[in-house]
Design an enzyme around this catalytic site. Structure first.
Site, PDB file in Angstrom:
ATOM      1  CG  ASP A 103       1.034  77.939 -89.899  1.00 13.17           C
ATOM      2  OD1 ASP A 103       0.380  77.288 -90.741  1.00 13.17           O
ATOM      3  OD2 ASP A 103       0.611  79.004 -89.410  1.00 13.17           O
ATOM      4  CE  LYS A 106      -3.249  79.252 -90.140  1.00 10.39           C
ATOM      5  NZ  LYS A 106      -2.319  78.429 -90.916  1.00 10.39           N
ATOM      6  CE  LYS A 133       1.093  81.084 -91.253  1.00 11.87           C
ATOM      7  NZ  LYS A 133       0.676  80.795 -92.609  1.00 11.87           N
ATOM      8  CE  LYS A 191      -4.261  84.149 -97.374  1.00 11.06           C
ATOM      9  NZ  LYS A 191      -3.255  83.722 -96.404  1.00 11.06           N
TER      10      LYS A 191
HETATM   11  P1  NAI Z   1      -8.623  71.834 -95.198  1.00  9.49           P
HETATM   12  O1  NAI Z   1      -9.592  72.084 -94.096  1.00  9.49           O
HETATM   13  O2  NAI Z   1      -9.036  72.015 -96.591  1.00  9.49           O
HETATM   14  O3  NAI Z   1      -8.017  70.389 -95.086  1.00  9.49           O
HETATM   15  C1  NAI Z   1      -7.708  69.812 -93.865  1.00  9.49           C
HETATM   16  C2  NAI Z   1      -8.149  68.361 -93.890  1.00  9.49           C
HETATM   17  O4  NAI Z   1      -7.741  67.777 -92.674  1.00  9.49           O
HETATM   18  C3  NAI Z   1      -9.656  68.189 -93.980  1.00  9.49           C
HETATM   19  O5  NAI Z   1      -9.960  67.368 -95.073  1.00  9.49           O
HETATM   20  C4  NAI Z   1     -10.025  67.549 -92.653  1.00  9.49           C
HETATM   21  O6  NAI Z   1     -11.100  66.657 -92.766  1.00  9.49           O
HETATM   22  C5  NAI Z   1      -8.747  66.877 -92.266  1.00  9.49           C
HETATM   23  N1  NAI Z   1      -8.547  66.591 -90.839  1.00  9.49           N
HETATM   24  C6  NAI Z   1      -8.899  67.297 -89.755  1.00  9.49           C
HETATM   25  N2  NAI Z   1      -8.488  66.691 -88.634  1.00  9.49           N
HETATM   26  C7  NAI Z   1      -7.835  65.577 -89.005  1.00  9.49           C
HETATM   27  C8  NAI Z   1      -7.178  64.546 -88.310  1.00  9.49           C
HETATM   28  N3  NAI Z   1      -7.120  64.533 -86.991  1.00  9.49           N
HETATM   29  N4  NAI Z   1      -6.595  63.564 -89.015  1.00  9.49           N
HETATM   30  C9  NAI Z   1      -6.639  63.563 -90.376  1.00  9.49           C
HETATM   31  N5  NAI Z   1      -7.271  64.504 -91.082  1.00  9.49           N
HETATM   32  C10 NAI Z   1      -7.862  65.500 -90.417  1.00  9.49           C
HETATM   33  O7  NAI Z   1      -7.388  72.793 -94.840  1.00  9.49           O
HETATM   34  P2  NAI Z   1      -6.150  73.230 -95.751  1.00  9.49           P
HETATM   35  O8  NAI Z   1      -6.458  74.500 -96.399  1.00  9.49           O
HETATM   36  O9  NAI Z   1      -5.730  72.073 -96.583  1.00  9.49           O
HETATM   37  O10 NAI Z   1      -5.080  73.524 -94.631  1.00  9.49           O
HETATM   38  C11 NAI Z   1      -4.529  72.486 -93.885  1.00  9.49           C
HETATM   39  C12 NAI Z   1      -3.653  73.060 -92.795  1.00  9.49           C
HETATM   40  O11 NAI Z   1      -2.569  73.740 -93.370  1.00  9.49           O
HETATM   41  C13 NAI Z   1      -4.365  74.053 -91.888  1.00  9.49           C
HETATM   42  O12 NAI Z   1      -3.907  73.930 -90.579  1.00  9.49           O
HETATM   43  C14 NAI Z   1      -3.940  75.361 -92.444  1.00  9.49           C
HETATM   44  O13 NAI Z   1      -4.012  76.403 -91.517  1.00  9.49           O
HETATM   45  C15 NAI Z   1      -2.520  75.056 -92.831  1.00  9.49           C
HETATM   46  N6  NAI Z   1      -2.013  75.974 -93.814  1.00  9.49           N
HETATM   47  C16 NAI Z   1      -2.598  76.082 -95.044  1.00  9.49           C
HETATM   48  C17 NAI Z   1      -2.107  76.989 -95.939  1.00  9.49           C
HETATM   49  C18 NAI Z   1      -2.701  77.185 -97.270  1.00  9.49           C
HETATM   50  O14 NAI Z   1      -3.545  76.425 -97.720  1.00  9.49           O
HETATM   51  N7  NAI Z   1      -2.263  78.201 -97.985  1.00  9.49           N
HETATM   52  C19 NAI Z   1      -0.940  77.788 -95.630  1.00  9.49           C
HETATM   53  C20 NAI Z   1      -0.452  77.629 -94.310  1.00  9.49           C
HETATM   54  C21 NAI Z   1      -0.958  76.717 -93.464  1.00  9.49           C
HETATM   55  C1  DG6 Z   2      -5.750  83.002 -93.394  1.00 11.52           C
HETATM   56  O1  DG6 Z   2      -4.634  83.684 -93.049  1.00 11.52           O
HETATM   57  C2  DG6 Z   2      -5.721  81.538 -93.241  1.00 11.52           C
HETATM   58  C3  DG6 Z   2      -4.400  80.903 -93.061  1.00 11.52           C
HETATM   59  O2  DG6 Z   2      -4.493  79.536 -92.799  1.00 11.52           O
HETATM   60  C4  DG6 Z   2      -3.515  81.167 -94.206  1.00 11.52           C
HETATM   61  O3  DG6 Z   2      -4.134  81.026 -95.437  1.00 11.52           O
HETATM   62  C5  DG6 Z   2      -2.312  80.369 -94.239  1.00 11.52           C
HETATM   63  O4  DG6 Z   2      -1.863  80.167 -92.933  1.00 11.52           O
HETATM   64  C6  DG6 Z   2      -1.304  81.076 -95.057  1.00 11.52           C
HETATM   65  O5  DG6 Z   2      -0.835  82.146 -94.375  1.00 11.52           O
HETATM   66  P1  DG6 Z   2       0.136  83.179 -95.002  1.00 11.52           P
HETATM   67  O6  DG6 Z   2       0.248  84.225 -93.944  1.00 11.52           O
HETATM   68  O7  DG6 Z   2       1.427  82.486 -95.246  1.00 11.52           O
HETATM   69  O8  DG6 Z   2      -0.523  83.678 -96.228  1.00 11.52           O
END
Ligand code: NAI
Ligand code: DG6
Length: 501
Positions: free
Chosen positions: A295, A344, A457, A385
């Protein structure tokens, strides 16, 4: 992915009998100094301990796109012109002290990227899978993060990029993601065909782009936790046989991890779920393949792992943390489903444990600050966010300190540089070997890359080893390991040269 091609020029060389350079490698003999504690007689006896290691780093890094940076793009915004940068990347945008200028006595700081031979992110070749078929140009519109002026400059290249079909087991992500899933490899539960399909995708990508290395990161949606079931995913052999039998408790991310391990491609989990079930970790160890997770630590939690370390190390007794978030991107939508939120919640909640446990003056055995994490989906705020935190602490003589934070950011723009850092550091780790001084055989670091902790994380560490969440310590570990590899002492911040004269 990256192809081996260039030896980066040194920004410095180390003049020491313990360090040797060839065209291809840097070898250092490094004395690791620690303190061993014996408490068998009811009191602590501290003994300085020395272990001598050799480190060998391959200097030749790959040509491995980060289009805007590679093309040095600049675009108009309502606040004036902005140009591509790597802000938020520890490797690309932070510096580290190399030493002290012997003439002026001033610190010499260099970009962390220059501390060792490292890949430049402009040279990365990027590809991937998504259960959504949208081409990257349309995806960036859907995501609503980048400025329209910048989007128009990269639209053509982005329109040419389409994600490969991926594996989709609907039980693992939120039901509200179902309408995106139009790019799927047939089959709705784990099977060997899926592992082989992903392996072939990796090999094809490597061949098509003439790459030597591929590093894979799970940046897909947060999955629910998988149950750890004896006989199913508790050992490497059981995991492989469960995949073969099509067991329904194997997550897509675990199938990806297995495929990467089999291809010996480092795999990093940017999401919170337990992709690395015990059987998967064992499999990585058996193959000597690198894994890391879990994460991305981008905003609220990054602040927390710095602030709580500061408060507790200042002798202030933190008694509660209340962390609220609302966000409107697709991650927030997925997390509005309870099981995915729970993954999460777990990764966001354990981040202060080591700091609390380390201070027995403030906290009795087992005592812990209250800690609550709330995430709400609020479509209107999009990727911007909001994270609201209240830190409540007890100070001298029963007084109280309340710190309130309101952190607003484009979630994706904090996360993207972390993805780059994780790739660059994981790649570096594939080029470093070590041995106990005097031994013949070189070895790699342990399969579980805890050196990536700063970006994560819930850092995964080799079984039975401590987890470090404190941000400062995580950074020091990384920087000082890099220094050791080029034969330099850890940065100790003593600055005696400015105190003893
Ligand atoms: P998002 O929802 O914008 O992108 C995720 C993508 O993964 C989507 O396009 C979806 O269609 C695709 N997807 C879902 N299942 C799949 C699979 N089995 N195989 C391939 N693709 C698949 O989400 P975002 O914001 O890009 O976040 C991605 C991950 O990173 C999440 O788990 C999120 O919690 C984690 N994360 C994001 C952070 C951030 O953006 N600041 C920080 C910490 C973690
Ligand atoms: C809300 O907390 C959604 C989450 O997916 C966060 O945006 C992401 O995990 C980032 O978390 P943090 O605590 O590093 O800001």
């Amino acid at each position: 992915g990256l192809s081996m091609s260039q030896t980066p020029s040194n920004t410095f060389t180390v003049a020491s009998p313990n360090v040797a350079y060839t065209d291809d490698t840097i070898t250092s003999k490094y004395t690791y100094r620690t303190t061993a504690i014996d408490s068998s007689n009811g009191e602590f006896v501290a003994t300085p301990k020395e272990t001598v290691y050799d480190f060998k780093t391959e200097r030749i890094v790959g040509k491995v796109g980060i289009i805007a940076n590679r093309q040095k793009l600049a675009w108009d915004t309502r606040e004036g012109q902005r140009s591509a940068n790597y802000y938020g990347s520890l490797v690309m945008a932070s510096t580290t002290k190399l030493g002290v200028d012997s003439k002026t006595g001033k610190d010499i700081n260099i970009p962390l990227h220059d501390a060792m031979p490292m890949v430049h992110p402009n040279d990365l070749v990027i590809g991937g899978w998504d259960i959504s078929s949208l081409k990257m140009a349309a995806s960036m519109d859907r995501a609503q993060v980048l400025e329209p002026t910048l989007k128009s400059m990269v639209r053509k290249q982005m329109a040419a990029m389409q994600p490969l079909p991926s594996i989709y087991y609907p039980d693992f992500i939120a039901a509200n993601q179902g309408d995106r899933a139009d790019n799927i490899i047939p089959g709705d539960k784990a099977c060997m065909e899926h592992v082989e399909h992903i392996r072939k995708d990796i090999r094809d990508f490597k061949a098509k782009n003439s790459l030597d290395k591929v590093i894979i990161m799970w940046t897909a949606n947060t999955e629910r936790y998988g149950d750890i079931i004896s006989g199913v995913n508790d050992t490497a052999a059981n995991l492989m046989s469960s995949i073969e039998k099509g067991h329904t408790e194997i997550a897509p991310s675990t199938v990806f991890a297995v495929a990467c391990i089999k291809e010996n491609a480092p795999f990093i989990n940017g999401s919170p779920q337990n992709t690395f079930v015990p059987g998967c970790i064992e499999l990585a160890e058996q193959h000597g393949a690198f894994i890391g997770g879990d994460d991305f630590k981008s905003g609220q939690t990054k602040m927390k792992s710095a602030l709580v370390d500061f408060l507790i190390n200042a002798g202030i007794k933190l008694t509660s943390i209340a962390s609220y978030n609302h966000l409107g991107n697709n991650d927030g939508k997925n997390l509005s489903s309870q099981k995915q939120f729970r993954s999460k919640e777990i990764s966001k909640s354990n981040v202060v444990d080591d700091m609390v446990a380390a201070n027995s003056v403030l906290y009795k055995e087992g005592e812990h600050p209250d800690h609550t994490v709330v995430i709400k989906y609020m479509p209107a705020v999009g990727d911007n966010k909001r994270a609201l935190d209240e830190y409540y602490a007890e100070i001298f003589m029963g007084g109280h300190q309340t710190i309130s934070l309101f952190n607003v950011c484009e979630d994706s723009l904090l996360a993207s540089p972390l993805i780059i850092d994780l790739v660059l550091i994981a790649e570096l780790m594939t080029r470093i070997q070590w041995r106990n001084h005097g031994e013949q055989e070189w070895k790699s670091f342990h399969s579980v890359l805890s050196v990536l902790s700063y970006m994560l994380k819930a850092p995964m560490t080799p079984s039975g080893t401590p987890v470090v969440n404190a941000l400062g310590k995580q950074r020091s570990a990384l920087v000082n390991i890099m220094r050791a590899c080029v034969g330099l002492e850890p940065e100790n911040d003593m600055t005696l040269e400015h105190k003893l004269f």
